[in-house]
Design an enzyme around this catalytic site. Structure first.
Site, mmCIF file in Angstrom:
data_model
loop_
_atom_site.group_PDB
_atom_site.id
_atom_site.type_symbol
_atom_site.label_atom_id
_atom_site.label_comp_id
_atom_site.label_asym_id
_atom_site.label_seq_id
_atom_site.Cartn_x
_atom_site.Cartn_y
_atom_site.Cartn_z
ATOM 1 N N ASP A 13 -34.852 17.892 -84.354
ATOM 2 C CA ASP A 13 -34.785 18.385 -85.732
ATOM 3 C C ASP A 13 -35.829 19.459 -86.020
ATOM 4 O O ASP A 13 -36.317 19.598 -87.151
ATOM 5 C CB ASP A 13 -34.926 17.231 -86.743
ATOM 6 N N GLU A 14 -36.167 20.239 -85.014
ATOM 7 C CA GLU A 14 -37.166 21.307 -85.174
ATOM 8 C C GLU A 14 -36.557 22.532 -85.847
ATOM 9 O O GLU A 14 -37.284 23.460 -86.245
ATOM 10 C CB GLU A 14 -37.726 21.736 -83.809
ATOM 11 N N LYS A 16 -33.391 23.805 -84.290
ATOM 12 C CA LYS A 16 -32.744 24.481 -83.156
ATOM 13 C C LYS A 16 -31.444 25.156 -83.571
ATOM 14 O O LYS A 16 -31.070 26.195 -83.045
ATOM 15 C CB LYS A 16 -32.456 23.468 -82.036
ATOM 16 N N GLY A 40 -27.676 16.811 -84.669
ATOM 17 C CA GLY A 40 -27.184 17.353 -85.934
ATOM 18 C C GLY A 40 -27.904 18.666 -86.138
ATOM 19 O O GLY A 40 -29.106 18.673 -86.393
ATOM 20 N N HIS A 41 -27.201 19.756 -85.932
ATOM 21 C CA HIS A 41 -27.830 21.085 -85.988
ATOM 22 C C HIS A 41 -27.313 21.817 -87.226
ATOM 23 O O HIS A 41 -26.108 22.009 -87.376
ATOM 24 C CB HIS A 41 -27.520 21.873 -84.720
ATOM 25 N N THR A 42 -28.236 22.211 -88.085
ATOM 26 C CA THR A 42 -27.838 22.828 -89.349
ATOM 27 C C THR A 42 -27.961 24.347 -89.265
ATOM 28 O O THR A 42 -28.978 24.860 -88.818
ATOM 29 C CB THR A 42 -28.751 22.323 -90.489
ATOM 30 N N THR A 130 -28.857 6.514 -82.704
ATOM 31 C CA THR A 130 -27.920 7.010 -83.699
ATOM 32 C C THR A 130 -26.609 6.201 -83.670
ATOM 33 O O THR A 130 -25.692 6.500 -84.425
ATOM 34 C CB THR A 130 -27.598 8.487 -83.446
ATOM 35 N N GLN A 224 -31.842 17.382 -79.316
ATOM 36 C CA GLN A 224 -33.039 16.518 -79.337
ATOM 37 C C GLN A 224 -34.291 17.373 -79.053
ATOM 38 O O GLN A 224 -34.295 18.544 -79.347
ATOM 39 C CB GLN A 224 -32.905 15.352 -78.341
ATOM 40 N N THR A 239 -34.151 9.408 -75.943
ATOM 41 C CA THR A 239 -32.702 9.496 -75.790
ATOM 42 C C THR A 239 -32.384 9.343 -74.301
ATOM 43 O O THR A 239 -33.293 9.122 -73.490
ATOM 44 C CB THR A 239 -32.156 10.803 -76.404
ATOM 45 N N THR A 299 -29.703 14.572 -90.147
ATOM 46 C CA THR A 299 -28.433 15.297 -90.276
ATOM 47 C C THR A 299 -27.265 14.440 -89.809
ATOM 48 O O THR A 299 -26.151 14.541 -90.320
ATOM 49 C CB THR A 299 -28.505 16.590 -89.420
ATOM 50 N N ARG A 305 -36.509 10.730 -92.231
ATOM 51 C CA ARG A 305 -37.340 11.046 -91.065
ATOM 52 C C ARG A 305 -38.799 10.733 -91.374
ATOM 53 O O ARG A 305 -39.265 11.013 -92.476
ATOM 54 C CB ARG A 305 -37.218 12.528 -90.702
ATOM 55 N N LYS A 331 -40.086 26.112 -90.895
ATOM 56 C CA LYS A 331 -40.496 25.257 -92.021
ATOM 57 C C LYS A 331 -41.959 25.398 -92.418
ATOM 58 O O LYS A 331 -42.532 24.470 -92.977
ATOM 59 C CB LYS A 331 -40.130 23.791 -91.721
ATOM 60 N N ASP A 333 -42.873 27.102 -94.775
ATOM 61 C CA ASP A 333 -42.810 27.086 -96.248
ATOM 62 C C ASP A 333 -43.046 25.682 -96.815
ATOM 63 O O ASP A 333 -43.519 25.537 -97.948
ATOM 64 C CB ASP A 333 -41.438 27.605 -96.728
HETATM 65 P P1 GDP Z 1 -32.074 20.783 -85.385
HETATM 66 O O1 GDP Z 1 -31.518 19.439 -85.061
HETATM 67 O O2 GDP Z 1 -33.245 21.121 -84.510
HETATM 68 O O3 GDP Z 1 -31.057 21.878 -85.378
HETATM 69 O O4 GDP Z 1 -32.644 20.681 -86.875
HETATM 70 P P2 GDP Z 1 -31.864 20.030 -88.134
HETATM 71 O O5 GDP Z 1 -30.805 20.968 -88.564
HETATM 72 O O6 GDP Z 1 -31.495 18.625 -87.854
HETATM 73 O O7 GDP Z 1 -33.048 19.946 -89.180
HETATM 74 C C1 GDP Z 1 -33.720 21.080 -89.623
HETATM 75 C C2 GDP Z 1 -33.558 21.157 -91.154
HETATM 76 O O8 GDP Z 1 -34.469 22.104 -91.671
HETATM 77 C C3 GDP Z 1 -32.194 21.657 -91.566
HETATM 78 O O9 GDP Z 1 -31.853 21.072 -92.791
HETATM 79 C C4 GDP Z 1 -32.400 23.156 -91.726
HETATM 80 O O10 GDP Z 1 -31.484 23.746 -92.632
HETATM 81 C C5 GDP Z 1 -33.786 23.181 -92.282
HETATM 82 N N1 GDP Z 1 -34.593 24.373 -91.950
HETATM 83 C C6 GDP Z 1 -34.600 25.118 -90.814
HETATM 84 N N2 GDP Z 1 -35.567 26.071 -90.878
HETATM 85 C C7 GDP Z 1 -36.179 25.907 -92.066
HETATM 86 C C8 GDP Z 1 -37.276 26.561 -92.707
HETATM 87 O O11 GDP Z 1 -37.915 27.467 -92.169
HETATM 88 N N3 GDP Z 1 -37.629 26.105 -93.945
HETATM 89 C C9 GDP Z 1 -36.981 25.079 -94.558
HETATM 90 N N4 GDP Z 1 -37.405 24.704 -95.766
HETATM 91 N N5 GDP Z 1 -35.932 24.441 -93.996
HETATM 92 C C10 GDP Z 1 -35.562 24.839 -92.756
HETATM 93 P P1 IMO Z 2 -31.180 16.943 -82.811
HETATM 94 O O1 IMO Z 2 -30.424 17.648 -81.718
HETATM 95 C C1 IMO Z 2 -33.819 13.636 -83.883
HETATM 96 C C2 IMO Z 2 -33.290 9.904 -81.631
HETATM 97 C C3 IMO Z 2 -32.747 8.700 -82.352
HETATM 98 C C4 IMO Z 2 -33.456 7.587 -81.585
HETATM 99 C C5 IMO Z 2 -33.455 8.117 -80.153
HETATM 100 C C6 IMO Z 2 -32.335 7.592 -79.280
HETATM 101 O O2 IMO Z 2 -30.533 17.022 -84.136
HETATM 102 O O3 IMO Z 2 -32.611 17.364 -82.813
HETATM 103 P P2 IMO Z 2 -29.726 8.122 -79.187
HETATM 104 O O4 IMO Z 2 -28.660 8.011 -80.230
HETATM 105 O O5 IMO Z 2 -29.909 9.490 -78.638
HETATM 106 O O6 IMO Z 2 -29.567 7.109 -78.095
HETATM 107 O O7 IMO Z 2 -31.093 7.717 -79.963
HETATM 108 O O8 IMO Z 2 -33.348 9.525 -80.267
HETATM 109 N N1 IMO Z 2 -32.445 11.123 -81.718
HETATM 110 C C7 IMO Z 2 -32.763 12.191 -82.451
HETATM 111 N N2 IMO Z 2 -33.783 12.416 -83.298
HETATM 112 N N3 IMO Z 2 -32.929 14.619 -83.639
HETATM 113 C C8 IMO Z 2 -31.908 14.421 -82.762
HETATM 114 O O9 IMO Z 2 -31.065 15.393 -82.397
HETATM 115 C C9 IMO Z 2 -31.770 13.150 -82.164
HETATM 116 N N4 IMO Z 2 -30.887 12.607 -81.311
HETATM 117 C C10 IMO Z 2 -31.321 11.371 -81.035
HETATM 118 O O10 IMO Z 2 -33.096 8.716 -83.715
HETATM 119 O O11 IMO Z 2 -34.800 7.496 -82.003
HETATM 120 MG MG MG Z 3 -31.043 17.653 -86.030
#
Ligand code: GDP
Ligand code: IMO
Ligand code: MG
Length: 437
Positions: A13-14, A16, A40-42, A130, A224, A239, A299, A305, A331, A333
């Site tokens: 959830d960085e 990506k 879950g990639h947003t 998950t 991840q 994972t 996501t 989180r 993030k 901000d």
């Molecule tokens: P991923 O799994 O690494 O793709 O990350 P996620 O999509 O699960 O979570 C990142 C969240 O932060 C999403 O809701 C994005 O829309 C949001 N996001 C990404 N970059 C920024 C940023 O620079 N600032 C803020 N406020 N939100 C961001």
């Molecule tokens: P993205 O790609 C954050 C975590 C789960 C749990 C562990 C194992 O959006 O960054 P799993 O279902 O993979 O067997 O769960 O890994 N986890 C994540 N945490 N972002 C993810 O994906 C994750 N995918 C799995 O919460 O702790």
């Molecule tokens: Mg994610």
């Protein structure tokens, strides 16, 4: 043109998804290389928010070939639902290609994941997965009991395979008091998936190699993050795949010498979903600030989180493990309004300094060593140039970069595609691939 990897440097959830969508502008193919619909990639474009689980985040750029590589575990139910949702929103999903060698998450894998989590939760040992069937599917891959995407195209073969592997899975489910699965219904549903995806299930390693041979730029999108890696993370709270850069090679069919750059994606603070040690976790007002302002809700699962300070002690090791050449930080901000910021620069266990990586036992006792920085009050979401950053924010970025030991070159200040700017690294040469806009 060599391939570029996008890899998460923390617990997932960085950002990506945002990073991949941004970089997809300058490449022709985006390949997911591991994980499944646990991801879950947003991606946010204008007012439109896309939450992608299996479809590569490059799909919103019409010139991209989105590829689901052999290292991914695919739940066809999720994939088809996701493709239908994108089609309804005017996105062409006929371009998507899925590896015939990718393993299928069958309904019994999902049931087994849930049963195991429920059983472990009773003893307080749940991983907090998950519940998408990720672990059981990778386990079946390793024990050579898996079903692959290519098998969906041949119902007779599929029936033979299921006749071999289903009884053992049903036995496990029954032992846990869960309903069992009927072979006829499974074959019928799976053959239906195969029919819908026929023409899109191919040997994607060949596709990727042909693109590279033709001089195209291929982006490999990780799911991840490194601290969730099955080998390098805090096992068993990880994972079941290798999100690290090495996994990008095995999961897509690209050789190590075909990789030109590795872009590490870093969140300006730390988050973690599910169980497992998190030494810089904040259970106070600051933690709540990061959670609310950062909208830190999973996501995929909608779980809250956990939030904490940025950890550069692990980051130095993570940069080395992945050969990171350049960082995109997201993030920043969200840190606005925190009066005093901290960065973890090391750990002490039982009073003595220790070097990352730590064992699970050490992690549970680890005391973070912090550097303290002044915060800022200005809203950063309108900032589009490094010059316009408050000096305190610029100083925070300089400190993170110096601890990481690699350049921070892209800064994100909001979820939307354009809420981004380039930063000139201080004392490091650029590590971005040629041609990245
Ligand atoms: P991923 O799994 O690494 O793709 O990350 P996620 O999509 O699960 O979570 C990142 C969240 O932060 C999403 O809701 C994005 O829309 C949001 N996001 C990404 N970059 C920024 C940023 O620079 N600032 C803020 N406020 N939100 C961001
Ligand atoms: P993205 O790609 C954050 C975590 C789960 C749990 C562990 C194992 O959006 O960054 P799993 O279902 O993979 O067997 O769960 O890994 N986890 C994540 N945490 N972002 C993810 O994906 C994750 N995918 C799995 O919460 O702790
Ligand atoms: Mg994610």
């Amino acid at each position: 043109m060599p391939a570029t990897i996008v890899v998460g440097l923390q617990w997932g959830d960085e950002g990506k998804g945002k990073t991949t969508d941004l970089l997809a502008d300058s490449v022709s193919m985006v390949v997911r290389y591991q994980g499944g619909d646990n991801a879950g990639h947003t991606v946010v474009v204008g007012d439109a928010v896309f939450k992608l689980h299996l479809v590569p985040s490059g799909v919103l750029q019409p010139h991209i070939t989105p590829v689901i590589g052999n290292g991914v575990v695919v739940n066809p139910r999720t994939l088809l639902r996701e493709m239908d949702g994108l089609t309804e929103r005017g996105i062409d999903t006929t371009r998507i290609r899925v590896s015939r060698n990718a393993h299928v998450i069958m309904p019994y894998h999902v049931a087994l994941d849930g049963a195991s989590e429920t059983r472990l939760a009773g003893s307080g040992a749940g991983i907090g997965t998950t519940r998408r069937g990720i672990g059981p599917t990778y386990a079946d891959r390793a024990s050579r009991s898996g079903i692959r995407m290519g098998d969906l195209l041949d119902p007779a073969f599929l029936r033979t395979r299921l006749a071999q592997v289903l009884p053992e899975r049903n036995r496990l489910l029954a032992e846990n008091g869960e309903p069992v699965f009927e072979i006829d219904a499974l074959v019928a549903e799976a053959a239906g998936w195969g029919e819908r995806l026929r023409g899109q299930i191919v040997d994607t390693a060949l596709l990727v190699q042909d693109a590279l041979a033709a001089g195209e730029h291929v982006l490999l999108e990780g799911a991840q993050g490194t601290l969730l890696d099955i080998d390098h993370g805090s096992y068993p709270y990880v994972t079941s795949s290798n999100p690290t850069a090495g996994g990008a090679c095995t999961g897509s069919g690209v050789g190590p010498r075909q990789i030109g750059s590795v872009i590490g994606v870093l969140k300006a603070y730390s988050t973690r979903v599910g169980s497992g040690p998190f030494p810089t976790e904040l259970l106070d007002e600051v933690g709540r600030h990061l959670s609310v302002r950062g909208n830190e809700v999973g996501t995929t699962t909608g779980r809250q989180r956990r939030c904490g300070w940025l950890d550069t002690a692990s980051l130095r090791h993570v940069v080395a493990l992945n050969s990171v050449t350049s960082i995109m930080i997201n993030k920043i901000d969200v840190l606005t309004g925190v009066p005093e910021l901290r960065i973890c620069t090391g750990y002490r266990v039982d009073g003595a300094p220790v070097r990352w990586p730590l064992t699970l036992g050490e992690l549970e006792r680890a005391e973070p060593v912090y550097e303290v920085f002044p915060g800022w009050e200005a809203d950063l979401t309108k900032v589009r140039s490094e010059r316009d950053l408050p000096p305190e924010a610029a100083r925070y970025l300089d400190a993170v970069e110096s601890h990481a030991g690699v350049p921070i070159e892209i800064v994100s200040v909001g979820p939307e595609r354009t809420e981004t700017f380039r930063r000139v690294p201080k004392g490091f040469p650029s590590g971005l691939p040629a041609g990245i806009a």
